[in-house]
Scaffold this motif. Structure first.
Motif, mmCIF file in Angstrom:
data_model
loop_
_atom_site.group_PDB
_atom_site.id
_atom_site.type_symbol
_atom_site.label_atom_id
_atom_site.label_comp_id
_atom_site.label_asym_id
_atom_site.label_seq_id
_atom_site.Cartn_x
_atom_site.Cartn_y
_atom_site.Cartn_z
ATOM 1 N N GLN A 82 0.820 -1.213 0.000
ATOM 2 C CA GLN A 82 0.000 0.000 0.000
ATOM 3 C C GLN A 82 0.856 1.266 0.000
ATOM 4 O OE1 GLN A 82 -2.488 -1.032 3.510
ATOM 5 N NE2 GLN A 82 -4.167 -0.571 2.110
ATOM 6 N N SER A 83 0.294 2.329 -0.553
ATOM 7 C CA SER A 83 0.929 3.634 -0.446
ATOM 8 C C SER A 83 -0.162 4.645 -0.111
ATOM 9 C CB SER A 83 1.630 4.000 -1.750
ATOM 10 O OG SER A 83 0.679 4.038 -2.793
ATOM 11 N N PHE A 84 0.256 5.858 0.239
ATOM 12 C CA PHE A 84 -0.748 6.890 0.476
ATOM 13 C C PHE A 84 -0.278 8.194 -0.161
ATOM 14 C CE2 PHE A 84 1.193 9.411 3.963
ATOM 15 C CZ PHE A 84 2.229 8.561 4.318
ATOM 16 N N PRO A 85 -1.232 9.001 -0.630
ATOM 17 C CA PRO A 85 -0.855 10.228 -1.329
ATOM 18 C C PRO A 85 -0.805 11.420 -0.382
ATOM 19 C CG PRO A 85 -3.192 9.786 -1.638
ATOM 20 C CD PRO A 85 -2.687 8.775 -0.661
ATOM 21 N N ILE A 86 0.119 12.340 -0.633
ATOM 22 C CA ILE A 86 0.013 13.653 0.010
ATOM 23 C C ILE A 86 0.083 14.701 -1.091
ATOM 24 C CG2 ILE A 86 1.035 12.951 2.217
ATOM 25 C CD1 ILE A 86 3.601 14.432 1.288
ATOM 26 N N PRO A 97 6.576 15.181 16.155
ATOM 27 C CA PRO A 97 5.334 15.889 15.832
ATOM 28 C C PRO A 97 5.347 16.380 14.377
ATOM 29 C CG PRO A 97 6.799 17.352 16.987
ATOM 30 C CD PRO A 97 7.510 16.026 16.923
ATOM 31 N N ASP A 98 4.192 16.846 13.923
ATOM 32 C CA ASP A 98 4.077 17.316 12.536
ATOM 33 C C ASP A 98 4.931 18.543 12.242
ATOM 34 O OD1 ASP A 98 2.581 15.436 11.332
ATOM 35 O OD2 ASP A 98 0.657 16.442 11.603
ATOM 36 N N ARG A 99 5.033 19.411 13.224
ATOM 37 C CA ARG A 99 5.770 20.658 12.983
ATOM 38 C C ARG A 99 6.725 20.947 14.111
ATOM 39 N NH1 ARG A 99 4.670 23.279 8.667
ATOM 40 N NH2 ARG A 99 2.644 23.139 7.672
ATOM 41 N N PRO A 100 7.889 21.460 13.818
ATOM 42 C CA PRO A 100 8.529 21.601 12.507
ATOM 43 C C PRO A 100 9.051 20.241 12.063
ATOM 44 C CG PRO A 100 9.967 22.424 14.241
ATOM 45 C CD PRO A 100 8.732 21.937 14.915
ATOM 46 N N MET A 133 11.992 5.234 13.567
ATOM 47 C CA MET A 133 11.254 6.494 13.578
ATOM 48 C C MET A 133 10.038 6.401 12.671
ATOM 49 S SD MET A 133 12.523 10.395 13.417
ATOM 50 C CE MET A 133 13.270 10.552 11.823
ATOM 51 N N LEU A 134 8.888 6.819 13.213
ATOM 52 C CA LEU A 134 7.681 6.928 12.394
ATOM 53 C C LEU A 134 7.582 8.388 11.946
ATOM 54 C CD1 LEU A 134 5.117 4.907 14.568
ATOM 55 C CD2 LEU A 134 6.841 4.067 12.975
ATOM 56 N N ALA A 135 7.716 8.606 10.658
ATOM 57 C CA ALA A 135 7.717 9.979 10.131
ATOM 58 C C ALA A 135 6.416 10.673 10.525
ATOM 59 C CB ALA A 135 7.864 9.948 8.620
ATOM 60 N N PRO A 136 6.465 12.009 10.754
ATOM 61 C CA PRO A 136 5.243 12.728 11.094
ATOM 62 C C PRO A 136 4.179 12.427 10.044
ATOM 63 C CG PRO A 136 7.136 14.200 11.144
ATOM 64 C CD PRO A 136 7.622 12.897 10.609
ATOM 65 N N GLU A 137 3.008 12.011 10.491
ATOM 66 C CA GLU A 137 2.005 11.538 9.538
ATOM 67 C C GLU A 137 1.538 12.632 8.593
ATOM 68 O OE1 GLU A 137 -1.107 9.179 11.212
ATOM 69 O OE2 GLU A 137 -2.475 9.646 9.565
ATOM 70 N N GLY A 138 1.359 13.843 9.135
ATOM 71 C CA GLY A 138 0.853 14.936 8.310
ATOM 72 C C GLY A 138 1.897 15.475 7.347
ATOM 73 N N VAL A 160 20.838 0.945 11.945
ATOM 74 C CA VAL A 160 20.970 1.838 13.104
ATOM 75 C C VAL A 160 19.836 2.870 13.106
ATOM 76 C CG1 VAL A 160 22.408 3.656 14.113
ATOM 77 C CG2 VAL A 160 23.430 1.486 13.437
ATOM 78 N N ILE A 161 19.470 3.366 11.923
ATOM 79 C CA ILE A 161 18.306 4.242 11.822
ATOM 80 C C ILE A 161 17.337 3.630 10.810
ATOM 81 C CG2 ILE A 161 17.456 6.558 11.266
ATOM 82 C CD1 ILE A 161 20.278 7.606 11.799
ATOM 83 N N ASN A 162 16.102 3.451 11.228
ATOM 84 C CA ASN A 162 15.069 2.922 10.339
ATOM 85 C C ASN A 162 13.924 3.926 10.312
ATOM 86 O OD1 ASN A 162 16.127 -0.044 10.034
ATOM 87 N ND2 ASN A 162 16.273 0.502 12.198
ATOM 88 N N ILE A 163 13.435 4.232 9.127
ATOM 89 C CA ILE A 163 12.420 5.274 9.001
ATOM 90 C C ILE A 163 11.211 4.730 8.251
ATOM 91 C CG2 ILE A 163 11.914 7.498 7.904
ATOM 92 C CD1 ILE A 163 14.719 8.373 8.674
ATOM 93 N N MET A 164 10.053 4.927 8.859
ATOM 94 C CA MET A 164 8.824 4.453 8.235
ATOM 95 C C MET A 164 7.854 5.586 8.022
ATOM 96 S SD MET A 164 8.137 0.983 10.287
ATOM 97 C CE MET A 164 6.766 0.658 9.206
ATOM 98 N N THR A 165 7.185 5.564 6.877
ATOM 99 C CA THR A 165 6.081 6.476 6.652
ATOM 100 C C THR A 165 4.804 5.655 6.725
ATOM 101 O OG1 THR A 165 6.478 6.129 4.303
ATOM 102 C CG2 THR A 165 7.324 8.160 5.237
ATOM 103 N N GLY A 166 3.708 6.322 7.032
ATOM 104 C CA GLY A 166 2.445 5.593 7.111
ATOM 105 C C GLY A 166 1.522 6.225 8.127
#
Lengths: 295, 291
Positions: free
Chosen positions: B26-30, B156-159, B180-185, B206-212
């Motif tokens: 799955q993917s999601f659009p921004i 958080p979303d900002r900054p 790390m879970l990237a800021p969702e917004g 060492v660093i893992n980054i997820m979007t979602g």
């Protein structure tokens, strides 16, 4: 073709109840193994306790014991002491494991001594040197002598598929091992296994290599009605890989072989991964490696 | 003349040093706030999270035992790589709606400086937090900080960039590994950060980054017994309470900060040893002294 067929078994979707059942079945088929120069009596004792009761915590459905503990001949008495009467078998590697490069008299004595010490299953290695040099008859005769020497202990014949070179050779070695063992006397279920590897070299129990051996067992069953057991060993570390193997067994040999009597996994770290998945399914959360005792 | 079609990539997850698609497919659009175009990012699933934690756990021992000096050099390298991609990062901030060019560059520059700051702490934090304790009797009594292990980071979303970097670098410099879970917004700057990290000598895992979607991932993170601490910021009370309760099941540390958007720019308070201290465990040793 063979590799494609073997790969196709990794694409079955096994979820929820069938997954839980498969994990438990796989656990009950494990030959919990330690084959290190550094094996001490206490290490073997602790492994045996793990074999009897793999998980200390409580699950709604209890976790089964594993099938056997597999050690070097010197440690058989230690394992026997802990496992006696528990239903967990004592298996011992023998016949000059892992290379088999010793005089036959030494190899036979090795196997017989392991049986005298209390092993009820012997994992022998074939003479790959002779096999690769084309002296098939010599290899076959040696297998016959070992089976006679260890009887009534069960015999697992290690082909060391990673050293045989190609799939044809694996098939030839499988047929030869089965014929040799059968020529000594009738084989009841579980009395004779063929086994992929010592676990000392890679590649070990790859899916295609195991499939070739399963087909040899199937053809022998069709010809004679005798069920030979199968033991993949080496390199099966994850629960998912174990489930793939079970799918392959079911679709090649049928349900009869989905039984620790006729199918085993030679493994050590696999046990904890099976437990990890089982506990996760019940607790609905991912477990840490340190939640399980060392195996 | 045929019209050229833009080649827009789908931003992938960064797990174990690899850029992978989500196991779920799955993917999601921004929406790109400035161009009005659509960007697609992978929507990480529970199983991707499991893989990320597994990768972080495997990388943990080596990263924790690397010298502080080496960790500092590697974090400094991240700063160098970010510096060389300032304009690209500034563009990513524009995509998530950071208003003026000056604000965007200010945030990128602050993020670079933040990395340099934590790079500096990497080989000093042990002296600051540890030490020799006075005890009666003929003993040396020494306390040293050790990394907690795997730290889940929920910025958080900002900054989007500055907060993420601040929350990432603090546990990292002490020897923790990160999921790390990237800021969702506003995920894009952090997705780009993954590409910067991938080229910065940071060891795989060492660093893992997820979007979602946060809601789909954070509770599995909170429950996962291999995760040793969670760093979060600006959560609402209800979410924070549930996070603390679920984390408590596995004795996870939860560190939560409430910081205003302007607060993240205050280097002294956001790059101090006390931002690192929540992600270490103190080990105290007794040793007989000579007399």
């Amino acid at each position: 073709m063979l590799e494609q067929r073997a790969a196709s078994f990794t694409r079955r979707s096994i979820k929820t109840q069938s997954k839980a059942d498969g994990l438990r079945l796989a656990l009950s088929m494990v030959d919990l193994t330690t084959l290190e120069g550094a094996d001490s009596p206490e290490k073997v004792r602790s492994l045996c306790r793990k074999a009897i009761r793999p998980y200390e915590g409580d699950l709604d459905r209890p976790v089964p014991s594993v099938a056997a503990v597999c050690v070097y001949p010197n440690l058989v008495p230690v394992a026997k002491e802990v496992l006696d009467g528990t239903g967990v078998h004592v298996a011992s590697v023998a016949t000059g494991f892992p290379s088999g490069q010793y005089p036959l008299s030494v190899r036979l004595r090795d196997a017989a001594q392991a049986v005298e010490a209390g092993a009820d299953e012997i994992d022998m290695v074939i003479n790959r040197g002779a096999f690769l040099a084309g002296r098939d008859e010599e290899v076959s005769d040696e297998i016959k002598e070992v089976r006679s020497a260890v009887h009534p202990a069960h015999l697992k014949i290690i082909l060391e598929t990673g050293e045989l070179g190609n799939y044809d050779a694996i098939r030839r070695a499988s047929d030869m091992a089965i014929e040799a063992a059968a020529s000594v006397g009738p084989i009841r279920d579980g009395e004779v296994f063929i086994k992929t590897s010592t676990g000392k070299i890679a590649p070990a129990a790859t899916m295609p290599a195991v499939l070739v051996m399963l087909e040899a067992i199937r053809d022998h069953y069709f010809a004679t009605g005798v069920r030979i057991g199968m033991k993949p060993a080496g390199g099966i570390k994850k629960a998912k890989a174990a489930l793939h193997q079970l799918v392959m067994v079911k679709e090649t040999l049928g349900d009869d072989w989905l039984n620790p009597k006729l199918f085993r996994f030679g493994a050590s770290s696999l046990t904890n991964d099976l437990l990890r998945q089982l506990v996760r399914m019940e607790r609905k959360r991912y477990m840490a490696a340190h939640d399980f005792s060392e195996a | 003349m045929p019209q050229r079609v833009d080649v827009a990539k789908t931003w992938k997850l960064f797990i174990g040093g690899q850029f992978v698609r989500s196991e779920s497919g799955q993917s999601f659009p921004i929406e790109h706030r400035r161009h009005g175009t659509t960007l697609n990012l992978c929507r990480g699933s529970r199983k991707d999270l499991r893989d990320a934690v597994e990768a972080a756990h495997s990388a943990s021992e080596k990263w924790a035992s690397a010298s502080g000096y080496l960790r500092g050099q590697i974090i400094y390298r991240m700063a160098e790589m970010l510096e060389s991609r300032r304009s690209e990062m500034s563009e990513a901030l524009a995509a998530v709606g950071t208003s003026t060019p000056k604000k965007r560059l200010d945030e990128v520059d602050a993020a670079i400086d933040r990395l340099v700051g934590f790079a500096g702490w990497a080989d000093k934090i042990e002296q600051i937090l540890g030490g020799q304790n006075p005890v009666p009797g003929p003993y040396y009594n020494i306390t040293v900080p050790e990394p907690s292990g795997v730290v889940g980071v929920l910025p958080p979303d900002r900054p989007a960039l500055l907060a993420s970097i601040s929350m990432l670098a603090a546990p990292l410099c002490a020897g923790n590994t990160i999921v790390m879970l990237a800021p969702e917004g506003h995920p894009l700057p952090v997705a780009l950060l993954a590409e910067i990290i991938a080229t910065s000598d940071v060891p795989d895992g060492v660093i893992n980054i997820m979007t979602g979607k946060r809601e789909e991932l954070m509770w599995h993170l909170a429950d996962h017994r291999e995760v040793d601490a969670v760093s979060a910021a600006n959560l609402d009370d209800e979410t924070l309470t549930e996070l603390r309760q679920r984390a408590a099941e596995s004795l996870k540390r939860v560190h939560h900060d409430s910081v205003t958007a302007a607060g993240w720019s205050k280097h002294e308070s956001r790059c101090s040893p006390w931002n690192i201290e929540p992600f270490v465990e103190m080990k105290t040793m007794w040793h007989p002294s000579a007399c």
